[in-house]
Design an enzyme around this catalytic site. Structure first.
Site, short mmCIF file in Angstrom:
data_model
loop_
_atom_site.label_atom_id
_atom_site.label_comp_id
_atom_site.label_asym_id
_atom_site.label_seq_id
_atom_site.Cartn_x
_atom_site.Cartn_y
_atom_site.Cartn_z
N ARG A 1 0.80 -1.23 0.00
CA ARG A 1 0.00 0.00 0.00
C ARG A 1 0.83 1.27 0.00
O ARG A 1 0.59 2.18 -0.77
CB ARG A 1 -0.88 0.08 1.25
CG ARG A 1 -2.28 -0.40 1.10
CD ARG A 1 -2.74 -0.88 2.44
NE ARG A 1 -1.84 -1.94 2.86
CZ ARG A 1 -1.97 -3.19 2.47
NH1 ARG A 1 -2.98 -3.55 1.72
NH2 ARG A 1 -1.11 -4.12 2.83
N THR A 2 1.80 1.33 0.90
CA THR A 2 2.51 2.60 1.07
C THR A 2 3.25 2.96 -0.22
O THR A 2 3.12 4.07 -0.73
CB THR A 2 3.46 2.53 2.28
OG1 THR A 2 2.70 2.11 3.41
CG2 THR A 2 4.09 3.86 2.57
N HIS B 1 5.59 5.90 11.59
CA HIS B 1 5.05 5.76 10.23
C HIS B 1 4.09 6.94 9.99
O HIS B 1 2.88 6.77 9.93
CB HIS B 1 4.32 4.42 10.12
CG HIS B 1 3.98 3.99 8.72
ND1 HIS B 1 4.05 4.82 7.62
CD2 HIS B 1 3.54 2.79 8.25
CE1 HIS B 1 3.69 4.16 6.55
NE2 HIS B 1 3.38 2.92 6.89
N LYS C 1 26.50 -3.76 -1.29
CA LYS C 1 27.96 -3.58 -1.38
C LYS C 1 28.49 -2.81 -0.17
O LYS C 1 29.66 -2.49 -0.11
CB LYS C 1 28.31 -2.80 -2.65
CG LYS C 1 27.84 -3.44 -3.93
CD LYS C 1 28.21 -2.55 -5.12
CE LYS C 1 27.59 -3.04 -6.40
NZ LYS C 1 27.70 -2.05 -7.48
N ARG D 1 11.46 3.83 3.14
CA ARG D 1 11.14 2.91 4.24
C ARG D 1 12.41 2.12 4.54
O ARG D 1 13.08 1.65 3.62
CB ARG D 1 10.02 1.96 3.80
CG ARG D 1 9.81 0.83 4.78
CD ARG D 1 8.57 0.02 4.46
NE ARG D 1 7.36 0.77 4.77
CZ ARG D 1 6.15 0.25 4.78
NH1 ARG D 1 5.98 -1.03 4.49
NH2 ARG D 1 5.10 0.98 5.06
C1 NCD Z 1 1.90 -1.01 8.22
C2 NCD Z 1 3.40 -0.88 8.32
O1 NCD Z 1 4.13 -1.08 7.34
O2 NCD Z 1 3.84 -0.53 9.41
N1 NCD Z 1 1.46 -1.17 6.90
C3 NCD Z 1 1.24 -0.06 6.13
O3 NCD Z 1 2.13 0.71 5.88
N2 NCD Z 1 0.00 0.18 5.72
C4 NCD Z 1 1.33 -2.02 9.15
C5 NCD Z 1 1.85 -3.43 9.11
O4 NCD Z 1 2.75 -3.77 8.33
O5 NCD Z 1 1.36 -4.21 9.91
#
Ligand code: NCD
Length: 353
Positions: free
Chosen positions: A51-52, A129, A80, A101
């Site tokens: 999703r993100t 997040h 590397k 991320r």
């Molecule tokens: C979450 C995350 O990555 O922290 N997912 C997301 O970004 N929608 C929640 C999860 O992974 O459980």
């Protein structure tokens, strides 16, 4: 604001503005469809995401911009031995804005201190997040019409759940918000989150979802974060601690909003999906629009390295968190805010001499 590393980088007024712009983007997408023509978003995902990453990509495309990046660190020079700082310096030369991320906590802070373009934290380990929180706030505003005077139940993995940490820090700023923290003792909210964001706030901790449900306006279910457990047996024992079923919703308010950042594993039975209170898929849909609004806001804020380094150097302290970016990043300037690491917020320990 130049970067979004922590949700508190945004004021309440800026969040209101983002929600307003995102709502306008839903209503009139054509007004925005060329506004980022010629701009490039880099999505750097050192950790898995659906999703993100896709909602960032969709957001930039919906603004007429382009996207480059990677979805696995395995295909990059990280294998590397390249540092986060060097990777970011390069990518900042190829793009206008970066969303990243990373499995290590505090990595986006390292990035923001060397990047000429805005950095967006799309999740750093079990820490924060902030863009999920924007998505959550947008959903709450849409479904319940307000962000204040709410009883918010957070259920599941409150220890490693970064979405929970950011959501609590954001919502603690609104009047009349009460938190019900529902988890097994092993997965309780970390002390640093309680001390930093919940001091003086109304919250209770409990283990029973059934007991908590009747009083809630929001039930925010979360996945037990298997990938962050050091002990596999502990994960196996705790993974099905909470399963929301239709039956359990029987005692809930008619106006309850059931939320989940997704992906779900077992924590919400699929039978719940048809309940009008199940809002998690709409919640995810809003992520595209709120990220569009965020990209626009950050691109408008101009370029330039964020020289604001948090905290002070202190040679007598070292971070105690094995998942902190200061454990792996070479050449990093270790800094502390009081007795906490300035990167991951966890308690520092006295360095042995
Ligand atoms: C979450 C995350 O990555 O922290 N997912 C997301 O970004 N929608 C929640 C999860 O992974 O459980």
């Amino acid at each position: 604001m130049k970067n979004l590393v922590d949700i508190l980088d945004l004021s309440v007024e800026e969040i209101d503005r983002l929600i307003e712009v995102a709502a306008d983007m839903v209503a009139s997408p054509e007004k925005y469809s060329e506004i980022c023509r010629g701009k490039i978003l880099a999505t750097l995902f050192f950790e898995p995401s659906t999703r993100t990453r896709l909602s960032f990509t969709s957001a930039m495309m919906s603004l007429g911009g382009s996207v480059l990046g990677f979805e696995q660190a395995g295909s990059t020079s990280v294998t590397k031995g390249e540092t986060v700082a060097d990777t970011i310096r390069m990518v900042a030369a190829y793009s206008d804005i970066i969303s990243m991320r990373h499995p290590y906590e505090g990595a986006p802070i390292v990035a923001s201190t060397v990047s000429r373009v805005p950095i967006i934290n799309a999740g750093d380990g079990g820490h924060f997040h902030p863009t999920q929180t924007l998505t959550d706030l947008f959903s709450i505003k849409n479904k319940l019409g307000r962000l204040n005077n709410l009883t918010v139940g957070l259920c599941g993995d409150l220890k490693y759940g970064r979405t929970v940490h950011s959501l609590i820090s954001a919502m603690a700023r609104y009047e009349g918000v009460r938190f019900v923290l529902i988890s097994p003792a092993e997965l309780a909210l970390p002390d640093y989150i309680k001390e930093e964001f919940l001091r003086g706030h109304d919250f209770v901790e409990c283990e029973s979802l059934e007991e908590a449900i009747p009083e809630l306006d929001i039930l925010y279910m979360t996945r037990i974060q298997g990938e962050r457990f050091a002990d596999r047996d502990e994960y196996e024992r705790l993974k099905d601690s909470y399963i929301l079923t239709r039956d359990k919703l029987g005692t809930a308010k008619e106006t309850l909003s059931v939320m989940h950042p997704l992906p779900r594993v077992n924590e919400i039975d699929v039978d719940v999906d048809d309940d009008p209170r199940a809002h998690y898929f709409d919640q995810a849909e809003g992520g595209r629009y709120i990220r569009m609004a965020l990209i626009l806001m950050l691109l408008d804020s101009g370029r330039g390295i964020d020289s604001r380094l948090h905290g002070e150097p202190d040679k007598t302290l070292s971070c105690s968190n094995p998942h902190c970016i200061t454990m792996t990043e070479r050449g990093i300037k270790k800094r502390f805010i009081g007795d906490r690491c300035a990167y991951c917020d966890q308690k520092a320990k006295k360095r042995e001499v």
